[in-house]
Design an enzyme around this catalytic site. Structure first.
Site, PDB file in Angstrom:
ATOM      1  N   TYR A  37       0.843  -1.199   0.000  1.00  9.42           N
ATOM      2  CA  TYR A  37       0.000   0.000   0.000  1.00  9.42           C
ATOM      3  C   TYR A  37       0.881   1.253   0.000  1.00  9.42           C
ATOM      4  O   TYR A  37       0.687   2.187  -0.776  1.00  9.42           O
ATOM      5  CB  TYR A  37      -0.923  -0.027   1.228  1.00  9.42           C
ATOM      6  CG  TYR A  37      -1.796   1.195   1.386  1.00  9.42           C
ATOM      7  CD1 TYR A  37      -3.057   1.252   0.800  1.00  9.42           C
ATOM      8  CD2 TYR A  37      -1.364   2.299   2.127  1.00  9.42           C
ATOM      9  CE1 TYR A  37      -3.867   2.368   0.940  1.00  9.42           C
ATOM     10  CE2 TYR A  37      -2.153   3.420   2.274  1.00  9.42           C
ATOM     11  CZ  TYR A  37      -3.413   3.457   1.680  1.00  9.42           C
ATOM     12  OH  TYR A  37      -4.204   4.558   1.827  1.00  9.42           O
ATOM     13  N   SER A  83     -32.610  15.394  16.855  1.00 10.69           N
ATOM     14  CA  SER A  83     -32.059  14.482  17.864  1.00 10.69           C
ATOM     15  C   SER A  83     -33.087  13.387  18.125  1.00 10.69           C
ATOM     16  O   SER A  83     -34.018  13.212  17.343  1.00 10.69           O
ATOM     17  CB  SER A  83     -31.661  15.249  19.120  1.00 10.69           C
ATOM     18  OG  SER A  83     -32.805  15.595  19.837  1.00 10.69           O
ATOM     19  N   LEU A  84     -32.929  12.651  19.200  1.00 10.25           N
ATOM     20  CA  LEU A  84     -33.784  11.482  19.440  1.00 10.25           C
ATOM     21  C   LEU A  84     -34.504  11.594  20.776  1.00 10.25           C
ATOM     22  O   LEU A  84     -33.975  12.167  21.721  1.00 10.25           O
ATOM     23  CB  LEU A  84     -32.929  10.210  19.476  1.00 10.25           C
ATOM     24  CG  LEU A  84     -32.289   9.751  18.174  1.00 10.25           C
ATOM     25  CD1 LEU A  84     -31.295   8.630  18.453  1.00 10.25           C
ATOM     26  CD2 LEU A  84     -33.355   9.286  17.188  1.00 10.25           C
ATOM     27  N   GLU A 114     -29.724  -0.553  16.180  1.00  9.73           N
ATOM     28  CA  GLU A 114     -28.338  -0.132  15.936  1.00  9.73           C
ATOM     29  C   GLU A 114     -27.700   0.276  17.238  1.00  9.73           C
ATOM     30  O   GLU A 114     -28.360   0.857  18.098  1.00  9.73           O
ATOM     31  CB  GLU A 114     -28.317   1.125  15.039  1.00  9.73           C
ATOM     32  CG  GLU A 114     -28.575   0.851  13.605  1.00  9.73           C
ATOM     33  CD  GLU A 114     -28.800   2.138  12.815  1.00  9.73           C
ATOM     34  OE1 GLU A 114     -28.366   3.218  13.271  1.00  9.73           O
ATOM     35  OE2 GLU A 114     -29.426   2.052  11.756  1.00  9.73           O
ATOM     36  N   GLU A 173     -21.359   8.990  12.997  1.00  2.00           N
ATOM     37  CA  GLU A 173     -20.790   9.261  14.312  1.00  2.00           C
ATOM     38  C   GLU A 173     -19.280   9.081  14.239  1.00  2.00           C
ATOM     39  O   GLU A 173     -18.800   8.030  13.813  1.00  2.00           O
ATOM     40  CB  GLU A 173     -21.400   8.251  15.301  1.00  2.00           C
ATOM     41  CG  GLU A 173     -21.360   8.654  16.729  1.00  2.00           C
ATOM     42  CD  GLU A 173     -22.470   9.639  17.114  1.00  2.00           C
ATOM     43  OE1 GLU A 173     -23.270  10.037  16.234  1.00  2.00           O
ATOM     44  OE2 GLU A 173     -22.520  10.012  18.290  1.00  2.00           O
ATOM     45  N   LYS A 316     -31.763   3.982  26.128  1.00  2.00           N
ATOM     46  CA  LYS A 316     -30.523   4.347  26.830  1.00  2.00           C
ATOM     47  C   LYS A 316     -30.159   3.308  27.874  1.00  2.00           C
ATOM     48  O   LYS A 316     -30.993   2.927  28.695  1.00  2.00           O
ATOM     49  CB  LYS A 316     -30.706   5.702  27.534  1.00  2.00           C
ATOM     50  CG  LYS A 316     -31.024   6.852  26.590  1.00  2.00           C
ATOM     51  CD  LYS A 316     -29.775   7.452  26.020  1.00  2.00           C
ATOM     52  CE  LYS A 316     -29.305   8.581  26.918  1.00  2.00           C
ATOM     53  NZ  LYS A 316     -28.260   9.378  26.275  1.00  2.00           N
ATOM     54  N   CYS A 410      -9.209  -7.445  65.062  1.00  2.00           N
ATOM     55  CA  CYS A 410     -10.190  -7.987  64.135  1.00  2.00           C
ATOM     56  C   CYS A 410     -11.601  -7.567  64.536  1.00  2.00           C
ATOM     57  O   CYS A 410     -12.002  -7.776  65.678  1.00  2.00           O
ATOM     58  CB  CYS A 410     -10.087  -9.509  64.130  1.00  2.00           C
ATOM     59  SG  CYS A 410     -11.412 -10.292  63.200  1.00  2.00           S
ATOM     60  N   CYS A 428      -6.371 -11.640  60.275  1.00  2.00           N
ATOM     61  CA  CYS A 428      -6.768 -11.777  61.666  1.00  2.00           C
ATOM     62  C   CYS A 428      -6.020 -12.973  62.237  1.00  2.00           C
ATOM     63  O   CYS A 428      -5.914 -14.014  61.604  1.00  2.00           O
ATOM     64  CB  CYS A 428      -8.274 -12.021  61.742  1.00  2.00           C
ATOM     65  SG  CYS A 428      -8.783 -12.664  63.337  1.00  2.00           S
ATOM     66  N   CYS A 433     -11.945 -16.887  65.416  1.00  2.20           N
ATOM     67  CA  CYS A 433     -12.656 -15.833  64.699  1.00  2.20           C
ATOM     68  C   CYS A 433     -13.778 -16.488  63.880  1.00  2.20           C
ATOM     69  O   CYS A 433     -13.508 -17.352  63.051  1.00  2.20           O
ATOM     70  CB  CYS A 433     -11.682 -15.113  63.777  1.00  2.20           C
ATOM     71  SG  CYS A 433     -12.463 -13.826  62.808  1.00  2.20           S
TER      72      CYS A 433
HETATM   73  S1  IVH Z   1     -29.948   8.220  14.560  1.00  2.48           S
HETATM   74  C1  IVH Z   1     -32.830  11.979  14.165  1.00  2.48           C
HETATM   75  N1  IVH Z   1     -28.302   6.290  14.992  1.00  2.48           N
HETATM   76  O1  IVH Z   1     -27.167   9.674  19.277  1.00  2.48           O
HETATM   77  C2  IVH Z   1     -31.711  11.485  14.949  1.00  2.48           C
HETATM   78  N2  IVH Z   1     -27.994   8.295  16.213  1.00  2.48           N
HETATM   79  O2  IVH Z   1     -29.057  10.949  21.197  1.00  2.48           O
HETATM   80  C3  IVH Z   1     -30.931  10.523  14.158  1.00  2.48           C
HETATM   81  N3  IVH Z   1     -26.057   8.287  17.682  1.00  2.48           N
HETATM   82  O3  IVH Z   1     -27.260  12.879  17.927  1.00  2.48           O
HETATM   83  C4  IVH Z   1     -29.906   9.887  14.955  1.00  2.48           C
HETATM   84  N4  IVH Z   1     -25.375   6.248  17.186  1.00  2.48           N
HETATM   85  O4  IVH Z   1     -25.113  11.554  17.683  1.00  2.48           O
HETATM   86  C5  IVH Z   1     -28.641   7.543  15.316  1.00  2.48           C
HETATM   87  N5  IVH Z   1     -26.871   4.476  15.215  1.00  2.48           N
HETATM   88  C6  IVH Z   1     -27.216   5.730  15.544  1.00  2.48           C
HETATM   89  C7  IVH Z   1     -26.485   6.496  16.466  1.00  2.48           C
HETATM   90  C8  IVH Z   1     -26.916   7.783  16.780  1.00  2.48           C
HETATM   91  C9  IVH Z   1     -25.128   7.339  17.901  1.00  2.48           C
HETATM   92  C10 IVH Z   1     -26.097   9.597  18.379  1.00  2.48           C
HETATM   93  C11 IVH Z   1     -26.247  10.764  17.458  1.00  2.48           C
HETATM   94  C12 IVH Z   1     -27.460  11.518  17.956  1.00  2.48           C
HETATM   95  C13 IVH Z   1     -27.573  11.015  19.349  1.00  2.48           C
HETATM   96  C14 IVH Z   1     -29.006  11.104  19.831  1.00  2.48           C
END
Ligand code: IVH
Length: 683
Positions: A37, A83-84, A114, A173, A316, A410, A428, A433
């Protein structure tokens, strides 16, 4: 080389390097060696240096380029990065499933599970297949432009494997593996730089470097999970999230290999459980599982709340680390008499359970971490592992915290305690004991000690728990009435046990001495001591000097015996054994020289007729010493099958070596001589 030819070669090299990058970084299945490589890369660099007109931004040579930025530019995301919502238990996952089902039409409902990687979100924009922008999430609408840094991450393709017309936006990520994180911190420690607290911080800190040259030295990696935009797609946009992931992978983007297509919420729950349990076995850190409705049409239909899509949820895990306060430090006495400090904590949830106590191992552990009663500490419980105190948070100190002092007595029996120099454990010394008693009785009755058949761990537990005995001397006070009627005892088994106890009184004193379980006094030492003093009382009253004068008896043994006798409880225990009729004095024997007295043997290899112990026993019975290593002082080496290095050593030193046959003959001859001698004596 002519320019047209150079251009062709450059293109060929780039294609080859990109292909091998993909195999190496994305599929983790390289086909060529690092050296091969490197050779491709070197050739490309040389050609590009000679023909700078052919250098392009997406060339694999161009990962690190450009000067450090003053500050990051912010850029608008082509689509908002949401976000989630979170689920903290399986009940919340079931609720999520009910909400999804309400919106589901005739289509089959599947989910994708996932791993939720504990890193930082990035959005990559490819224009006609070429990476043009990499941004952090920021507030979801605008993020920081970290393109130059993103380009230094080897597993991120500068060019997709296919030329995809139009704009493509993917979300993923960036993270650092635990190993890389630790390696990085080790380097930083050597260089006197501040350490990163965890892989997530290390990844974030590395990606947000103003100088991409620094980022290039950091071992960053990335997984991509969502295809957010594919303008040129029209009819070819995948129908499911699962297919979208496959597409990302085909394009050369790295996807997490552990994602799973699940046919029901139950399978999703199973996936969550599995990874909550196995998280510590992964090379990267995860803090949960992201559950996604597989059908993209259904995702679309479910829509989003202000902050998060309704078709995805983050399950979580309970955190593996938590803060709590040390209420008290207790000291427990283990079965072997070791005093173990235990932190009593304000209960906290961590690693999937409520934790109220954590072992502090020993005095040194507490001193090293400077753990005091009243301290706020970080505790960690990963997987099956028992909770541990990771560190103290000194910022929370008020000055009222109390340092721990190991008790001098002891806590279970009040006897003195002792810490062997060079060892962390405190023992001890009390013979009665309660915490150690069972273990001591089991040892006392064991085969090589007093050999009391039927008195094993289960019976000892039973007898002690029923209050029938407190120590080994109690065995000699047992009556049939005590035993009959206990679970596992009938008239016959009670009789057998009492007979075995009675028989044990005939054991020679060296067995009794070994049975006492005095530290450092093993079988061989007990034999030596009795051989020399002939009477346990003489051993127990001997001075340190008298003890160390015995061959092979060192200071540690002498001191251990003296300490044992200093305890009043131990002396009382011995008196009870004496009253029970146990033998303290060796049988008088005529002072006949033992035939192998003064000779030292070493055994090596496997013997056919004996176990190692039997062979040693036989030699000792004839007065020989048996040692484990060959020296000039060794008189004979007995070599069985496959002798080891001891055989070679004997050859080198000229020590005579006996085969097993020769050894057997020697034993037979010597025993015959002894028999004759004793017959003569008897007549
Ligand atoms: S889906 C609409 N998939 O978790 C939101 N998020 O708490 C789409 N994260 O901000 C996110 N692994 O940084 C998704 N397999 C995964 C993930 C993932 C890590 C993080 C991501 C997001 C946060 C939400």
């Amino acid at each position: 080389m002519e320019a047209g030819e150079a251009k062709k070669r450059i293109e060929k090299l780039r294609a080859a390097i990109e292909y091998h990058n993909y195999l190496y970084y994305v599929l983790d299945a390289p086909e060529i060696s690092d050296a091969e490589y490197d050779a491709l890369m070197k050739e490309l660099l040389a050609l590009e240096a000679a023909y700078p007109q052919f250098v392009t931004a997406d060339s694999p040579t161009q990962r690190v380029g450009g000067a450090p930025a003053e500050a990051f530019r912010t850029v608008a995301h082509p689509l908002p990065l949401l976000s989630l919502n979170n689920a903290y238990d399986t009940g919340e996952l079931m609720e999520f499933d009910r909400r999804v089902k309400k919106q589901t039409l005739a289509e089959p409902l599947t989910y994708v599970g996932e791993q939720k990687i504990d890193g930082l979100t990035v959005a990559l924009l490819y224009q006609d297949g070429v990476l043009v922008q990499g941004a952090t999430r920021g507030d979801g609408l605008r993020g920081e432009d970290v393109t130059a840094n993103i380009r230094t991450i080897r597993s991120i393709p500068l060019k997709l494997r296919e030329k995809i017309p139009g704009r493509v936006l993917v979300r993923g990520e960036v993270f650092m593996t635990r190993d890389s994180f630790q390696e990085l911190n080790r380097e930083r420690e050597r260089a006197g730089q501040p350490l990163f607290a965890n892989p997530r911080n290390a990844a974030a800190g590395s990606l947000r470097q103003l100088d991409p040259g620094v980022t290039a030295t950091r071992p960053l990696d990335a997984f991509f999970y969502d295809l957010l935009l594919w303008e040129g797609a029209a009819s070819t946009f995948p129908a499911t999230h699962w297919e979208a992931q496959a597409l990302l992978k085909e394009w050369g983007l790295k996807v997490n290999p552990y994602s799973r297509l699940c046919a029901s919420i139950e399978e999703v729950v199973e996936y969550c459980r599995e990874w909550e349990e196995k998280r510590s076995t992964l090379p990267w850190e995860i803090d949960g599982v992201v559950v996604k409705v597989n059908s993209l049409a259904l995702q679309e239909r479910m829509g989003t709340t202000a902050k998060a899509p309704r078709a995805k949820i983050a399950y979580k895990f309970s955190p593996e680390e938590a803060f709590t306060r040390v209420r008290e430090i207790q000291v427990n006495v283990g079965r072997t008499g070791v005093l173990t400090p235990l932190a009593i904590l304000e209960p906290v949830r961590v690693g999937g359970s409520t934790v109220g106590r954590a072992t502090l191992h020993n005095e040194d552990f507490i001193r090293e971490k400077d753990i005091r009663v009243g301290d706020v500490v970080v505790i960690r419980k990963a997987g099956e592992i028992i909770p541990e105190v990771v560190r103290v948070v000194p910022e929370h100190r008020t000055g009222t915290e109390k340092p721990f002092i190991m008790p001098a007595r002891c806590p279970a029996c009040g006897a003195a305690v002792y810490r062997e120099p060079g060892e962390a454990a405190v023992h001890c010394l009390g013979a009665s004991c309660p915490a150690q008693q069972k273990e001591k009785i089991i040892h006392f009755a064991s085969k090589n000690a007093m050999d009391i058949a039927g008195v094993g761990p289960a019976v000892v537990n039973l007898l002690v728990d029923k209050g029938l005995i407190k120590d080994a001397a109690g065995l000699y006070d047992l009556t049939a009435g005590d035993l009959v009627g206990l679970e596992r005892f009938g008239a016959k088994s009670a009789e057998n046990l009492l007979a075995a106890v009675e028989r044990s009184k005939e054991n020679p004193p060296e067995r009794l001495l070994f049975a006492l379980g005095i530290r450092h006094v093993g079988e061989e030492m007990a034999r030596r001591l009795v051989g020399h003093f002939r009477d346990l009382d003489r051993i127990f009253t001997a001075t340190r000097e008298e003890l160390v004068a015995v061959p092979e008896i060192g200071e540690a043994i002498a001191d251990s015996i003296r300490r044992y006798m200093e305890e009043a409880q131990n002396r009382e225990f011995l008196e009870r054994l004496r009253r029970a009729g146990l033998k303290f004095k060796a049988e008088e024997r005529e002072a006949v020289a033992e035939p192998l007295e003064g000779k030292t043997f070493v055994l090596t290899g496997a013997l056919a007729a004996f176990t190692r112990e039997e062979a040693e026993e036989a030699l000792r019975g004839l007065g020989a010493r048996v040692t484990s290593s060959v020296s000039k002082k060794t008189d004979y080496v007995v070599a069985g099958e496959n002798p080891g290095s001891k055989y070679q050593k004997a050859m080198d030193l000229g020590v005579p070596v006996l085969t097993e046959d020769e050894f057997l003959r020697l034993l037979a001859d010597l025993r015959a001589t002894e028999r004759e001698a004793s017959q003569r004596r008897d007549n």
